[in-house]
Design an enzyme around this catalytic site. Structure first.
Site, PDB file in Angstrom:
ATOM      1  N   HIS A 109       0.742  -1.504   0.021  1.00 23.19           N
ATOM      2  CA  HIS A 109      -0.086   0.014   0.000  1.00 23.19           C
ATOM      3  C   HIS A 109       0.767   1.283   0.043  1.00 23.19           C
ATOM      4  CE1 HIS A 109      -3.141  -2.788   1.238  1.00 23.19           C
ATOM      5  NE2 HIS A 109      -4.110  -2.009   0.851  1.00 23.19           N
ATOM      6  N   LYS A 138      -0.760   5.093   4.519  1.00 24.10           N
ATOM      7  CA  LYS A 138      -1.815   4.123   5.193  1.00 24.10           C
ATOM      8  C   LYS A 138      -1.453   4.044   6.666  1.00 24.10           C
ATOM      9  CE  LYS A 138      -4.042  -0.486   4.629  1.00 24.10           C
ATOM     10  NZ  LYS A 138      -5.232   0.108   4.744  1.00 24.10           N
TER      11      LYS A 138
HETATM   12  N1  LIG Z   1     -12.690  -0.734   2.264  1.00 28.20           N
HETATM   13  C1  LIG Z   1     -12.041  -0.266   1.236  1.00 28.20           C
HETATM   14  O1  LIG Z   1     -12.285  -0.742   0.096  1.00 28.20           O
HETATM   15  C2  LIG Z   1     -10.863   0.643   1.196  1.00 28.20           C
HETATM   16  C3  LIG Z   1     -10.089   1.171   0.167  1.00 28.20           C
HETATM   17  C4  LIG Z   1      -9.272   2.188   0.353  1.00 28.20           C
HETATM   18  C5  LIG Z   1      -8.999   2.624   1.977  1.00 28.20           C
HETATM   19  N2  LIG Z   1      -9.735   2.108   2.878  1.00 28.20           N
HETATM   20  C6  LIG Z   1      -9.663   2.759   4.220  1.00 28.20           C
HETATM   21  O2  LIG Z   1     -10.337   3.813   4.213  1.00 28.20           O
HETATM   22  C7  LIG Z   1      -9.561   4.921   5.433  1.00 28.20           C
HETATM   23  C8  LIG Z   1      -9.554   5.986   4.905  1.00 28.20           C
HETATM   24  O3  LIG Z   1      -8.496   5.851   3.709  1.00 28.20           O
HETATM   25  P1  LIG Z   1      -8.069   7.360   3.145  1.00 28.20           P
HETATM   26  O4  LIG Z   1      -6.632   6.927   2.280  1.00 28.20           O
HETATM   27  O5  LIG Z   1      -8.900   7.905   2.489  1.00 28.20           O
HETATM   28  O6  LIG Z   1      -7.382   8.232   4.495  1.00 28.20           O
HETATM   29  P2  LIG Z   1      -7.185   9.624   4.457  1.00 28.20           P
HETATM   30  O7  LIG Z   1      -6.440   9.813   5.744  1.00 28.20           O
HETATM   31  O8  LIG Z   1      -6.813  10.388   3.157  1.00 28.20           O
HETATM   32  O9  LIG Z   1      -8.828  10.397   4.766  1.00 28.20           O
HETATM   33  C9  LIG Z   1      -9.296  10.077   6.184  1.00 28.20           C
HETATM   34  C10 LIG Z   1     -10.159  11.434   6.434  1.00 28.20           C
HETATM   35  O10 LIG Z   1     -10.885  11.105   7.856  1.00 28.20           O
HETATM   36  C11 LIG Z   1     -11.029  12.478   8.215  1.00 28.20           C
HETATM   37  N3  LIG Z   1     -11.586  11.869   9.599  1.00 28.20           N
HETATM   38  C12 LIG Z   1     -10.848  11.683  10.906  1.00 28.20           C
HETATM   39  N4  LIG Z   1     -11.660  11.669  11.808  1.00 28.20           N
HETATM   40  C13 LIG Z   1     -12.774  11.943  11.289  1.00 28.20           C
HETATM   41  C14 LIG Z   1     -14.023  11.996  12.143  1.00 28.20           C
HETATM   42  N5  LIG Z   1     -14.147  11.626  13.262  1.00 28.20           N
HETATM   43  N6  LIG Z   1     -15.305  12.127  11.397  1.00 28.20           N
HETATM   44  C15 LIG Z   1     -15.034  12.555  10.045  1.00 28.20           C
HETATM   45  N7  LIG Z   1     -13.831  12.545   9.280  1.00 28.20           N
HETATM   46  C16 LIG Z   1     -12.824  12.051  10.002  1.00 28.20           C
HETATM   47  C17 LIG Z   1      -9.679  12.798   8.382  1.00 28.20           C
HETATM   48  O11 LIG Z   1      -9.547  14.205   8.439  1.00 28.20           O
HETATM   49  C18 LIG Z   1      -9.214  12.530   6.799  1.00 28.20           C
HETATM   50  O12 LIG Z   1      -9.620  13.670   6.008  1.00 28.20           O
HETATM   51  C19 LIG Z   1      -8.472   3.894   5.940  1.00 28.20           C
HETATM   52  O13 LIG Z   1      -8.834   3.225   7.047  1.00 28.20           O
HETATM   53  C20 LIG Z   1      -8.138   2.949   4.687  1.00 28.20           C
HETATM   54  O14 LIG Z   1      -7.559   1.935   5.039  1.00 28.20           O
HETATM   55  C21 LIG Z   1     -10.779   1.124   2.611  1.00 28.20           C
END
Ligand SMILES: NC(=O)c1ccc[n+]([C@@H]2O[C@H](COP(=O)([O-])OP(=O)(O)OC[C@H]3O[C@@H](n4cnc5c(N)ncnc54)[C@H](O)[C@@H]3O)[C@@H](O)[C@H]2O)c1
Length: 213
Positions: free
Chosen positions: A127, A131
């Site tokens: 990744h 992450k």
């Molecule tokens: N299930 C899937 O298919 C899949 C795919 C990609 C990523 N993910 C997961 O999704 C998550 C997010 O990934 P990302 O790359 O977008 O991360 P990122 O860090 O770019 O985004 C996360 C966002 O959440 C915000 N945040 C934090 N606390 C919050 C709250 N209490 N309420 C609302 N927003 C809040 C942060 O400010 C940030 O903007 C990770 O856990 C990642 O592993 C899952």
């Protein structure tokens, strides 16, 4: 029209979810919650039928609970947290998927099948270097679905999005099953499907996109 709120709306995946919801004919983007935007989840819940959560491992449970208690269904993509306590919550449904990409779901299914017939297996998940959790939710779920002990190796490098190789070994042969998400749009058809179906789940929480296919 399904009114959809996005938690983590300023994040990498959340931004893609906002665009996908905006472009869907049967959905309306009802709110964007993110500390980076100065909007709390509680501020938008009243306007939403479904909230999609792509935030952080330490906020996902609290967010899903707040949704259910407000009677709002939740679709959660955040990885690295335990949804078990949600079994106690009533009021709305929660759908959780460690990976919303159809190719990744197929990779998990094929790996589970192959593990019944081959002696040993290991997983390499790769990744992007921002992450926060390791091993990835997809790798942990794959190992859970496979027979036997399956060690997981995690690689974090710039330039990567989300990739996984399952290598199975037996006498004189190996089998490699590999999936690559080269763009976050790979997750969007699965996310939109979950938004449309989360209200009709027979139980809650339901974990894994395979249950909606
Ligand atoms: N299930 C899937 O298919 C899949 C795919 C990609 C990523 N993910 C997961 O999704 C998550 C997010 O990934 P990302 O790359 O977008 O991360 P990122 O860090 O770019 O985004 C996360 C966002 O959440 C915000 N945040 C934090 N606390 C919050 C709250 N209490 N309420 C609302 N927003 C809040 C942060 O400010 C940030 O903007 C990770 O856990 C990642 O592993 C899952």
């Amino acid at each position: 029209m399904i009114r959809v709120g996005v938690a983590g709306a300023a994040g990498r995946v959340g931004t893609a979810v906002c665009e996908a919801v905006d472009a869907a004919d049967d959905m309306k983007l009802a709110g964007r919650a993110d500390p980076a935007l100065g909007v709390a989840l509680g501020d938008i819940l009243g306007d939403c039928d479904v909230v999609v959560d792509f935030t952080t491992p330490d906020t996902a449970l609290e967010n899903a609970r707040a949704c259910v208690r407000a009677g709002v269904h939740a679709v959660v993509g955040t990885t690295g947290w335990d949804p078990t306590p949600l079994r106690e919550e009533r009021g709305a449904n929660v759908f959780v998927a460690p990976n919303f990409a159809i190719g990744a779901v197929l990779m998990m299914r094929f790996a589970a099948e192959a593990s019944k017939y081959m002696a040993k297996a290991e997983i390499i998940e790769l990744h992007h270097d921002r992450k926060v959790d390791a091993p990835s939710g997809t790798a942990a779920r794959t190992a859970e679905l496979m027979d036997g002990e399956v060690p997981i190796h995690s690689v974090r490098l710039p330039g990567l999005v989300a990739h996984q190789e399952v290598i199975l070994g037996d006498v004189g042969q190996t089998l490699t099953i590999r999936h690559d998400s080269t763009d976050r749009t790979s997750f969007m058809p699965g996310v939109l499907l979950a938004i449309r179906r989360v209200g009709d789940l027979p139980e809650s929480p339901v974990i894994g996109l395979e249950h909606l296919l």
